[in-house]
Design a protein around this motif. Structure first.
Motif, short mmCIF file in Angstrom:
data_model
loop_
_atom_site.label_atom_id
_atom_site.label_comp_id
_atom_site.label_asym_id
_atom_site.label_seq_id
_atom_site.Cartn_x
_atom_site.Cartn_y
_atom_site.Cartn_z
N SER A 1 -1.32 8.40 -14.75
CA SER A 1 -1.83 7.07 -15.10
C SER A 1 -0.76 5.98 -15.01
O SER A 1 -1.10 4.79 -15.01
CB SER A 1 -2.41 7.08 -16.52
N LYS A 2 0.52 6.36 -14.92
CA LYS A 2 1.60 5.36 -14.88
C LYS A 2 1.54 4.47 -13.64
O LYS A 2 2.04 3.35 -13.67
CB LYS A 2 2.96 6.06 -14.96
N VAL A 3 0.97 4.98 -12.55
CA VAL A 3 0.92 4.19 -11.34
C VAL A 3 0.12 2.91 -11.54
O VAL A 3 0.34 1.90 -10.87
CB VAL A 3 0.32 5.02 -10.17
N TYR B 246 3.93 10.58 -6.79
CA TYR B 246 5.12 10.85 -7.62
C TYR B 246 4.73 11.05 -9.08
O TYR B 246 5.12 12.05 -9.71
CB TYR B 246 6.11 9.69 -7.49
N TYR B 247 3.97 10.12 -9.63
CA TYR B 247 3.60 10.23 -11.04
C TYR B 247 2.66 11.41 -11.29
O TYR B 247 2.65 11.97 -12.38
CB TYR B 247 2.95 8.93 -11.52
N LEU C 100 0.82 -1.21 0.00
CA LEU C 100 0.00 0.00 0.00
C LEU C 100 0.86 1.26 0.00
O LEU C 100 0.57 2.23 -0.72
CB LEU C 100 -0.93 0.01 1.22
N TYR C 101 1.91 1.25 0.80
CA TYR C 101 2.79 2.42 0.86
C TYR C 101 3.49 2.64 -0.48
O TYR C 101 3.60 3.77 -0.97
CB TYR C 101 3.81 2.26 1.99
N LEU C 102 3.95 1.56 -1.08
CA LEU C 102 4.64 1.65 -2.36
C LEU C 102 3.75 2.28 -3.43
O LEU C 102 4.14 3.25 -4.11
CB LEU C 102 5.09 0.26 -2.81
N VAL C 103 2.55 1.76 -3.57
CA VAL C 103 1.64 2.25 -4.61
C VAL C 103 1.17 3.67 -4.32
O VAL C 103 1.07 4.51 -5.23
CB VAL C 103 0.44 1.28 -4.76
N SER C 104 0.87 3.96 -3.05
CA SER C 104 0.38 5.29 -2.71
C SER C 104 1.45 6.36 -2.94
O SER C 104 1.14 7.48 -3.35
CB SER C 104 -0.11 5.34 -1.25
#
Length: 422
Positions: free
Chosen positions: A147-149, A139-140, A130-134
């Motif tokens: 949309s890159k996330v 960042y993106y 969750l931390y990584l994706v959030s």
């Protein structure tokens, strides 16, 4: 007609982002629902919801404000390109340390026979994921490629669904492991990449940034912890003290309500940068109108989903009762509260947010402490009333302490510059 076509054309990036967001969250939604539909196993479904609930709270705590501070630091930075590069390095070092430390603790617990269950392992994996994706969602967004996330999250969801289908048609078994292998894989790959990449950062520079992050974000961290407590305590309580059917009803309706949160996340993910860098400190009427329209449509969609799924799968015993209504309205109120929170962060007035969420948590604890025959109904009622109190306090602080001199600028309401990301 031309006006409508121009409106659609001007919002193509928003529609693309929203569509991908719905695909992403739809796949995330489908993973636990597959257990229910294919395996007809409410027990494992409840365990997934339990892991998700606790991991959501843990992810807030381990972040240490790094993600929340990012937008404000970007707004204030003289060299925004360099800031983005530096913060990515700080996050990479922090995430790698978390992964290595978590792995070491889990291995020690396993070697010493500490009684560590797999559920705790899944909570660690889910929290880091969750931390990584959030983080990369922010960042993106700041590098204008929001949309890159979805390349990360959609890939994980697709792999998870594939593993579940393999388990059903080839292995003839189901286990929680299938739901978290892909998340664990992404976490390990990301940590390995961060370890072996050459980022011009050090622990001392990371600590300096974390110190600034905490100084800015501690009210947000406390607030999110309290709000997530209200949002997730019911499922944790139901898992331990209520029946399997009661926990399923509560968690499944809240999962259906994610459809509403999807609209919220899509709108805020797209417009947050515009609102932050906008020089005017007023409510943007047009953005607010678009946001409200998206919430209204998604609320209807949530009820339609509950009705249709109940028809398709009668064994699930899905009811649109008072509990369902209160949870749906609770979610809508929560979304509006989250929308208005952004203005506190924009003006660095975050200290008012935890005061509002503390009141909500106190109201919630008082209400669920009242004994009654229908505990599930009391939990839902407590969630709704506490969130209404929270929204009321947010609006009071916003209009009296942040939007001084008026909440809406008449000239600003007619401008279009808040409708496109900058």
């Amino acid at each position: 007609m031309s006006r409508l076509s121009n409106l659609v054309r001007n919002h193509v990036p928003l529609m693309v982002y929203t569509a991908l967001n719905y695909v992403d969250k739809g796949l995330t939604f489908a993973v636990p629902v597959i257990v229910l539909y294919v395996f007809k196993d409410r027990g494992i479904y409840n365990e997934i919801e339990y892991v998700y609930s606790i991991a959501t709270i843990v992810a807030i705590l381990i972040e240490l404000g790094v993600r929340n501070y990012f937008f404000y630091a970007y707004k204030e930075a003289d060299d925004r390109t360099q800031l983005v590069r530096d913060v990515r390095g700080y996050f990479s070092l922090q995430f790698a340390l978390y992964t290595l430390l978590s792995t070491a603790v889990l291995v020690v617990c396993w070697l010493t026979n500490t009684g560590l269950t797999t559920v705790y392992v899944f909570i660690v994996i889910r929290s880091l994921y969750l931390y990584l994706v959030s983080y990369f969602a922010v960042y993106y967004r700041l590098v204008d490629t929001p949309s890159k996330v979805f390349a990360l999250s959609i890939s994980v969801s697709v792999l998870t669904v594939a593993l579940i289908l393999v388990a059903q048609y080839y292995l003839r078994s189901v286990s929680l492991v299938y739901f978290f292998i892909s998340q664990a894989l992404l976490v390990m790959l990301a940590a390995g990449y961060f370890v072996f990449s050459r980022w011009e950062v050090s622990i001392s520079r990371l600590l300096t940034y974390v110190k600034a992050s905490l100084a800015f974000s501690w009210p947000i961290i406390i607030h999110l912890f309290l709000i997530m407590f209200v949002n997730n305590y019911g499922k944790v309580y139901a898992r331990n003290f209520l029946t399997e059917g009661e926990m399923f009803h509560l968690s499944f309706v809240q999962r259906a309500a994610l459809i509403i949160q999807l609209a919220h996340v899509s709108a805020m993910g797209y417009f947050s940068k515009s609102l932050y860098v906008d020089a005017k400190n007023r409510l943007n009427i047009r953005i607010f109108a678009i946001y409200s329209f998206m919430l209204a449509l998604s609320a209807v969609a949530a009820f339609v989903f509950l009705k249709l799924f109940g028809i398709v799968m009668t064994t699930a015993e899905i009811k649109i009762d008072s509990v369902a209504w209160m949870l749906i309205v609770y979610t809508i109120v929560w979304c509006y509260g989250s929308f208005f929170e952004l203005y506190f962060g924009k003006m660095n007035k975050n200290k008012y947010i935890p005061l509002s969420s503390a009141l909500a948590a106190i109201v919630y604890l008082v209400l669920i402490g009242i004994k009654g025959e229908n505990r599930l109904e009391m939990i839902a009622f407590g969630m709704l009333v506490s969130m209404v109190c929270y929204l009321a306090m947010v609006l009071i602080f916003l209009t009296t302490r942040v939007w001084k001199g008026g909440a809406v600028d008449a000239d600003e309401a007619a401008l279009d510059d808040g409708l496109s990301p900058r």
